[in-house]
Design an enzyme around this catalytic site. Structure first.
Site, mmCIF file in Angstrom:
data_model
loop_
_atom_site.group_PDB
_atom_site.id
_atom_site.type_symbol
_atom_site.label_atom_id
_atom_site.label_comp_id
_atom_site.label_asym_id
_atom_site.label_seq_id
_atom_site.Cartn_x
_atom_site.Cartn_y
_atom_site.Cartn_z
ATOM 1 N N GLU A 1 24.103 -0.020 6.898
ATOM 2 C CA GLU A 1 22.681 0.013 6.503
ATOM 3 C C GLU A 1 22.490 -0.616 5.124
ATOM 4 O OE1 GLU A 1 20.706 3.917 8.626
ATOM 5 O OE2 GLU A 1 22.085 4.262 6.966
ATOM 6 N N ASP B 1 -10.296 1.287 -2.136
ATOM 7 C CA ASP B 1 -11.638 0.699 -2.173
ATOM 8 C C ASP B 1 -11.647 -0.458 -3.159
ATOM 9 O OD1 ASP B 1 -12.429 1.719 -4.893
ATOM 10 O OD2 ASP B 1 -12.108 3.650 -3.915
#
Ligand code: GLA
Length: 733
Positions: free
Chosen positions: A616, A536
């Site tokens: 990776e 928020d």
């Protein structure tokens, strides 16, 4: 000048770049709303209709004039009990227990070049050199002696108007305030809908569109936090609205506690929005001379669909809500040990994870939960903010220094608002926790809440934590909060204003964050609340970034990040690459896809990079380089939602485009493969139609107009489900 006050007509117009907002004095002194929408000139008060309606009463001073009724007139702030039966902005009782407030204009002032501030509460601010004007309209009910000062600040550039209300008791008796909204907005009749962002833990901010029928849609939280379940940001749509067309209003609250957003379709088809602190756990006594400020509400309007509305919110949040050194500078690429170890780590294990991360270019190591007290699981230790040196095999400073020797910064996890019953703090100060006398408290994640409405509790936790930070030297904090708030009852013997405890708790939490930032101005704080339970604007006044969700599954994240992006810029969204099978869903996705999705926010890792294959590992090095190269575009570029992942099931796509139209990155993830699938296209946004763009991935160059009008064909995802690509378009001329 963004505020025009026509004294003769008592008419005030607020203008932003693309919008106008207007109010006028009604015949009997009330503050009426005339218009909010696309930019307009002149007096819009002709839009207000005065019609005699049965059972809609008239103020006494209107005598036999039955067309003037507060029940029907569009108002800026409406008191309960004076003839308006729609959802009120304000409910106040006098000493006799009678509820009636009839607010009339007493004073109107334009405060040129001043942005109001709110004592004790965070709010938007003006940057140096940025002009923000404030309108103050004072309304009064002289009979009960209540003054309501309505403040409107106009952020011209971003098309944002912010509002707050200060209630002042000017009378001689104590008043009880049972509801005090931050704003009310009455709009003309039309076909409206509401788009809101609901969810649950691990599945936050899922977009939902509701067609508005008569009655009220009430969106809110009674969990003491803004919540995973409903976000304080919502959109009112007028007719059909798409990303690029249609009228819509966005409303958000700068508040992190209980809230209530009411959207009421009234009997004569007008719509009222009332937004503010929820009245359910709120009630306060306002003594003579005292005042009370509501949290700030932020509003914006777009006549060009959701995209422009989001862009206004994104700019406002980035520029006028977020603060501090990390507001605009590059956020460090981080690695967090939570999903790599949970509680099961030693100093050595942490250093191992950090060493590898440092080698690959990660810049910050975050030590998550479990480093303090006797915290071996989530049943113990919260509240004991002293280092568990046995577990760390040395001091926290030793661990931090070793990690720094790998060329990384050091960050720490905290959950200051909580206490475990099995903790020294609780054994010493059981009264520090919320509990109702005679009832055993409800536990959440095995823990209780500290009563942050009490200064001494906040002080105690602050001094414990400050000691650790001073000893260790910390560059980053992840501030967490892992339960909803129950049993809001303070045990410090105060009997007055019990209905204000939850609000005071929120103020206490803000005070804690404010003090941290004051004492450690260079620390970056990331917000967290079981992932995204406190996303928020209140939190964003203290933290530039929030861990968006505990759900790190790249495919689920697409929808979470999509929903979040309506009201919040992606610069505020923390997003990490985690291990597969994913810990929340068990899904296996390629590392490129996990990285592509995490690269759409504040980029980081949440796994032990030692466990990756060589191939990776090389890719990880590349992703980190990409982020370091592209961070400006990600943090400050315009964000475009090219698809709605909930609707378009084959692929999801989004785009970042530079403000100067010089480049764009498009992310595409295949969410489900189909054999012999029809060709798919996506149209880009935010390019220079006359410019020529080169795409590294296709090796072709295109005109901006072609990319925006014709689009590009979505690559065939032959590598299978969950594969992805990032496509870069660079303007050559
Ligand atoms: C919350 C956070 C997680 C992690 C744990 C630690 O769930 O969202 O990221 O920090 O707490 O207990």
């Amino acid at each position: 000048m963004s505020i025009f006050f026509d004294r003769e007509k008592c008419l005030v117009t607020l203008n932003t770049r693309n919008t106008s907002y207007q109010m006028v004095k009604g015949e009997f002194g009330h503050l009426l709303h005339t218009y909010y929408g696309g930019k307009c000139d002149g007096d819009m008060s002709y839009l207000i209709s005065y019609i005699d309606r049965g059972f809609s009463p008239n103020p006494n001073e209107a005598a036999y004039e039955r067309t003037y009724s507060l029940d029907l007139l569009p108002q800026e702030y409406s008191g309960f009990g004076a003839g308006d039966f729609r959802s009120p902005s304000l409910i106040v009782e006098n000493g006799e227990g009678a509820s009636a407030v009839d607010l009339k204009i007493k004073d109107i002032r334009v405060l040129d070049g001043i942005k109001y501030s709110i004592p004790g509460l965070p709010s938007s601010y003006a940057n140096p050199g940025e002009r923000v004007d404030t309108l103050m309209v004072a309304l009064e009910d002289e009979i009960i002696g209540l003054r309501a000062e309505l403040y409107y600040a106009v952020f011209e550039e971003t098309d944002v108007i912010t509002r707050t209300v200060c209630l002042i008791n000017k009378g001689g008796e104590v008043l009880t305030v049972n509801k005090a909204a931050s704003m009310t907005l009455d709009l003309m009749q039309d076909e409206y809908g509401v788009t809101h962002f609901r969810g649950r833990y691990g599945k936050e901010r899922m977009r939902e569109d509701i067609q508005l029928g008569h009655g009220s849609v009430v969106l809110g939280s009674r969990r003491g936090i803004s919540s995973h379940q409903e976000n304080p940001f919502f959109i009112l749509t007028r007719g059909e609205v798409t990303e690029t067309a249609g009228e819509c209003y966005g409303v958000s609250l700068v508040y992190s506690g209980d809230f209530k957003n009411e959207i009421e379709k009234c009997p004569y088809n007008s719509v009222r929005i009332v937004s503010g602190i929820s009245d359910e756990q709120f009630s306060m006594e306002l003594a003579p001379g005292e005042d009370f400020w509501t949290p700030e509400a932020v509003m914006s309007f777009s006549e060009n669909g959701f995209e422009a509305l989001s862009d206004s919110f994104h700019r406002h949040v980035r520029k006028n809500i977020c603060r501090g050194p990390y507001k605009e500078s590059r956020r460090p690429v981080l690695i967090n040990n939570w999903e790599a170890t949970y509680f099961n780590f030693t100093g050595e294990k942490l250093k191992n994870i950090a060493r590898k991360a440092g080698e690959l270019g990660v810049e910050l190591f975050v030590l998550d939960d479990g480093w303090f007290g006797k915290r071996e699981s989530d049943t113990t230790g919260l509240g004991d903010w002293f280092v568990n040196e046995e577990k760390l095999q040395g001091s926290l400073k030793d661990v931090a220094d070793t990690i720094r020797s790998y060329g990384m910064k050091f960050g720490l996890w905290l959950e200051p608002e909580m206490v475990s019953e099995d903790s020294d703090l609780y054994r010493e100060h059981p009264d520090y926790a919320f509990a109702i006398p005679g009832r055993e408290p409800v536990r959440g994640r095995h823990q209780l809440l500290l009563d942050f409405s009490r200064q001494e509790v906040v002080d105690h936790i602050f001094s414990q934590i400050a000691k650790v930070l001073d000893e260790t030297g910390v560059d980053y904090l992840k501030i967490d909060m892992n339960r909803s708030i129950n049993e809001v009852y303070t045990r410090c013997g105060r009997t007055q204003n019990r209905g204000l405890v939850l609000h005071r708790y929120v103020l206490g939490m803000y005070d804690f964050l404010g003090r941290l930032l004051e004492r450690y101005p260079d620390i970056m704080i990331e917000g967290c609340c079981g992932g995204g339970g406190r996303v928020d604007l209140g939190m964003l006044c203290y933290v530039p970034q929030i861990w968006c969700s505990d759900n790190t599954d790249a495919i689920e994240r697409l929808e979470i990040q999509y929903g979040t992006s309506f009201g919040y810029p992606m610069s505020t969204v923390g997003a990490h690459v985690s291990i597969v099978p994913n810990h929340q869903t068990g899904r296996v996705t390629p590392i490129e896809t996990r990285a592509a999705v995490a690269l759409a926010g504040g980029f980081g890792f949440e796994l032990d990079l030692n466990l990756l294959s060589d191939e990776e590992t090389d890719k990880v090095r590349g992703f980190i380089e990409d982020y370091k190269k592209d961070w400006r575009l990600i943090q400050q570029g315009r964000y475009y939602r090219l698809t709605n992942p909930a609707e378009r099931r084959i692929f999801a796509a989004w785009e970042y485009a530079a403000d100067d139209l010089s480049e764009a990155i498009v992310g595409i993830v295949c969410v489900s493969t189909q054999y012999n699938q029809p060709p798919e296209y996506i149209r880009l946004r935010g390019l220079d139609a006359k410019g020529r763009y080169y795409c590294e991935q296709t090796g072709l160059s295109y005109s901006g107009a072609a990319l925006m009008k014709g689009g590009i064909s979505v690559p065939e995802f032959r590598k299978g489900e969950y594969s992805s690509c990032l496509m870069r378009f660079v303007k050559k001329y």
